[in-house]
Scaffold this active site. Structure first.
Site, PDB file in Angstrom:
ATOM      1  N   LYS A 114       0.830  -1.212   0.000  1.00 12.52           N
ATOM      2  CA  LYS A 114       0.000   0.000   0.000  1.00 12.52           C
ATOM      3  C   LYS A 114       0.863   1.260   0.000  1.00 12.52           C
ATOM      4  O   LYS A 114       0.522   2.244  -0.655  1.00 12.52           O
ATOM      5  CB  LYS A 114      -0.953   0.001   1.203  1.00 12.52           C
ATOM      6  CG  LYS A 114      -2.049  -1.063   1.066  1.00 12.52           C
ATOM      7  CD  LYS A 114      -3.054  -1.048   2.197  1.00 12.52           C
ATOM      8  CE  LYS A 114      -4.046  -2.196   1.993  1.00 12.52           C
ATOM      9  NZ  LYS A 114      -5.227  -2.138   2.855  1.00 12.52           N
ATOM     10  N   LYS A 197      -4.816 -10.783  -7.311  1.00  7.43           N
ATOM     11  CA  LYS A 197      -6.070 -10.966  -6.574  1.00  7.43           C
ATOM     12  C   LYS A 197      -7.046  -9.854  -6.944  1.00  7.43           C
ATOM     13  O   LYS A 197      -6.644  -8.745  -7.293  1.00  7.43           O
ATOM     14  CB  LYS A 197      -5.819 -10.993  -5.065  1.00  7.43           C
ATOM     15  CG  LYS A 197      -5.447  -9.657  -4.463  1.00  7.43           C
ATOM     16  CD  LYS A 197      -5.563  -9.635  -2.937  1.00  7.43           C
ATOM     17  CE  LYS A 197      -5.221  -8.228  -2.449  1.00  7.43           C
ATOM     18  NZ  LYS A 197      -5.512  -7.954  -1.065  1.00  7.43           N
ATOM     19  N   LYS A 200      -9.909  -3.802  -4.666  1.00  7.32           N
ATOM     20  CA  LYS A 200     -10.405  -2.478  -5.063  1.00  7.32           C
ATOM     21  C   LYS A 200      -9.275  -1.601  -5.563  1.00  7.32           C
ATOM     22  O   LYS A 200      -9.471  -0.760  -6.413  1.00  7.32           O
ATOM     23  CB  LYS A 200     -11.148  -1.807  -3.921  1.00  7.32           C
ATOM     24  CG  LYS A 200     -10.310  -1.570  -2.683  1.00  7.32           C
ATOM     25  CD  LYS A 200     -11.119  -0.944  -1.578  1.00  7.32           C
ATOM     26  CE  LYS A 200     -10.303  -0.869  -0.304  1.00  7.32           C
ATOM     27  NZ  LYS A 200     -10.644  -1.936   0.652  1.00  7.32           N
TER      28      LYS A 200
HETATM   29  P1  ADP Z   1      -9.236  -5.041  -0.442  1.00  7.74           P
HETATM   30  O1  ADP Z   1      -8.311  -6.212  -0.313  1.00  7.74           O
HETATM   31  O2  ADP Z   1      -9.980  -5.009  -1.741  1.00  7.74           O
HETATM   32  O3  ADP Z   1      -8.517  -3.751  -0.120  1.00  7.74           O
HETATM   33  P2  ADP Z   1     -10.249  -5.204   2.293  1.00  7.74           P
HETATM   34  O4  ADP Z   1      -8.833  -4.994   2.687  1.00  7.74           O
HETATM   35  O5  ADP Z   1     -11.276  -4.281   2.887  1.00  7.74           O
HETATM   36  O6  ADP Z   1     -10.386  -5.184   0.704  1.00  7.74           O
HETATM   37  O7  ADP Z   1     -10.630  -6.691   2.619  1.00  7.74           O
HETATM   38  C1  ADP Z   1     -11.735  -7.108   3.385  1.00  7.74           C
HETATM   39  C2  ADP Z   1     -11.716  -8.607   3.537  1.00  7.74           C
HETATM   40  O8  ADP Z   1     -11.856  -9.232   2.255  1.00  7.74           O
HETATM   41  C3  ADP Z   1     -10.410  -9.149   4.133  1.00  7.74           C
HETATM   42  O9  ADP Z   1     -10.715 -10.200   5.023  1.00  7.74           O
HETATM   43  C4  ADP Z   1      -9.665  -9.666   2.939  1.00  7.74           C
HETATM   44  O10 ADP Z   1      -8.768 -10.704   3.275  1.00  7.74           O
HETATM   45  C5  ADP Z   1     -10.788 -10.160   2.059  1.00  7.74           C
HETATM   46  N1  ADP Z   1     -10.427 -10.131   0.635  1.00  7.74           N
HETATM   47  C6  ADP Z   1     -10.087  -9.016  -0.071  1.00  7.74           C
HETATM   48  N2  ADP Z   1      -9.797  -9.337  -1.342  1.00  7.74           N
HETATM   49  C7  ADP Z   1      -9.964 -10.686  -1.453  1.00  7.74           C
HETATM   50  C8  ADP Z   1      -9.834 -11.614  -2.537  1.00  7.74           C
HETATM   51  N3  ADP Z   1      -9.470 -11.228  -3.765  1.00  7.74           N
HETATM   52  N4  ADP Z   1     -10.074 -12.920  -2.285  1.00  7.74           N
HETATM   53  C9  ADP Z   1     -10.444 -13.341  -1.056  1.00  7.74           C
HETATM   54  N5  ADP Z   1     -10.590 -12.514   0.011  1.00  7.74           N
HETATM   55  C10 ADP Z   1     -10.367 -11.206  -0.187  1.00  7.74           C
HETATM   56 NA    NA Z   2      -7.215  -6.661   1.941  1.00 11.14          NA
END
Ligand code: ADP
Ligand code: NA
Length: 330
Positions: A114, A197, A200
């Site tokens: 990040k 993966k 967002k």
């Molecule tokens: P991002 O990874 O898009 O920034 P967050 O950090 O808010 O989103 O993640 C929220 C939850 O969703 C966490 O528990 C994270 O591990 C899970 N998560 C995010 N992206 C994925 C993905 N591509 N596959 C599985 N779980 C995910």
């Molecule tokens: Na995440």
């Protein structure tokens, strides 16, 4: 309650949750509310580690709560709240900062990713210490189990290390938690680039399935998903990451095993799989969007429900913080 405790949090930053959030994390939240004394929060303190607009943050925090309810969280069966409503998070966060090594925090890969995206000058100290705040988030509730996707495993490991360190130094205070990571859905991939993966911040626009997008647009994204060379529909994460990702999504949303799907699509092409998955996805997101909208249309009820959640959460968090403060010498 003598049930084991579960705790997890999700950021309100993006507005719509994406399919990776749902399959990797939120689905497990709804499952664990049946077996655990479960606490789920919208982590708005984490959202300000990057630049944010106050009105957008306020709206997205409500939107996140509405989506969690739409996904099946039931305030009668779990505690749903907003992180900033419980000041103990920041308070225990400071304590945890003071037992974390600088080098230890520097090794967090989520921070490295990040901050690389932000650039050194725009990276805040808050972003650097957000994994340590996450440690406090978990320990405050004496959580046994932390449902998350694979990308959060390292933060739960840090939580275990710091819980053990604090307990060792000051006497037993915190439950040492375990990650609850469902292998099959721990990492959902971008539909256009299955080497990354779904996320967002990193996904391609066409490869990110936002749950609140127009169902028609979502169907289109599924139909244009990248598949692999060859034509056989078999699960092979290494050689056929695109098709394997689609099979995982299909299987999880419908409750059909991968084996049954492979059998169903024997001799059929990728097009047939994608057309059917597009229908499955539309059937999933359409009621999800409608329910989210219903919760948003009644902000008084939503706010009241979050206030009740914060009260319940605070009772637990305050007790843990008081014990920790006492052990430290406050
Ligand atoms: P991002 O990874 O898009 O920034 P967050 O950090 O808010 O989103 O993640 C929220 C939850 O969703 C966490 O528990 C994270 O591990 C899970 N998560 C995010 N992206 C994925 C993905 N591509 N596959 C599985 N779980 C995910
Ligand atoms: Na995440």
């Amino acid at each position: 309650s003598d049930r084991p405790r579960a705790l997890s949090g999700i950021q309100p930053t993006a507005g719509s949750f994406h399919l990776g959030n749902y399959l990797g994390a939120i689905r497990q939240y709804t499952a664990l509310q049946e077996s655990h004394d479960a606490f789920y929060m919208v982590v708005d303190l984490h959202a300000i580690t990057v630049p944010q607009d106050p009105a957008v943050l306020r709206a997205n925090t409500r939107l996140a709560a509405a989506q969690l309810l739409a996904a099946g969280l039931d305030p009668q069966r779990c505690t749903l709240f907003v992180q900033s409503h419980v000041p103990e998070h920041a308070q225990l966060g400071w304590v945890m900062n003071c037992i974390t090594g600088f080098g230890e925090a520097s090794r967090m890969t989520q921070f490295k990713d990040k901050s690389a995206k932000q650039g050194a000058d725009r990276t805040t100290v808050g972003l650097f210490t957000y994994p340590v705040l996450q440690v406090a988030d978990i320990l405050l509730y004496q959580a046994d189990s932390v449902p998350v996707g694979e990308d959060q495993r390292q933060h739960v490991e840090l939580t275990r290390d710091l819980a053990e360190r604090f307990n060792g130094r000051f006497g037993h205070t915190f439950t040492v938690p375990s990650p609850h990571i469902v292998k099959e859905t721990a990492k959902i991939y971008d539909l256009q680039d299955p080497s990354i993966k779904m996320s967002k911040s990193a996904s391609t626009t066409k490869g990110l399935i936002n749950l609140l997008d127009e169902p028609k647009a979502t169907a289109k994204k599924v139909k244009s998903a990248v598949t692999d060379t060859g034509s056989e529909i078999v699960f092979d994460a290494e050689n056929k990451p695109g098709v394997s990702n689609l099979l995982t999504i299909f299987s999880t949303l419908t409750g059909t095993t991968i084996g049954d799907l492979e059998a169903r699509y024997t001799g059929k092409g990728y097009g047939a799989l994608k057309t059917d998955l597009a229908d499955v996805m539309v059937d999933f997101v359409t009621p999800f969007r409608d329910r989210t909208q219903e919760f948003l249309e009644d902000p008084e009820t939503l706010d009241a429900l979050l206030a009740t959640g914060a009260e319940k959460a605070r009772a637990v968090a305050a007790e843990t913080l008081a014990t920790a403060y006492d052990r430290i010498g406050f």
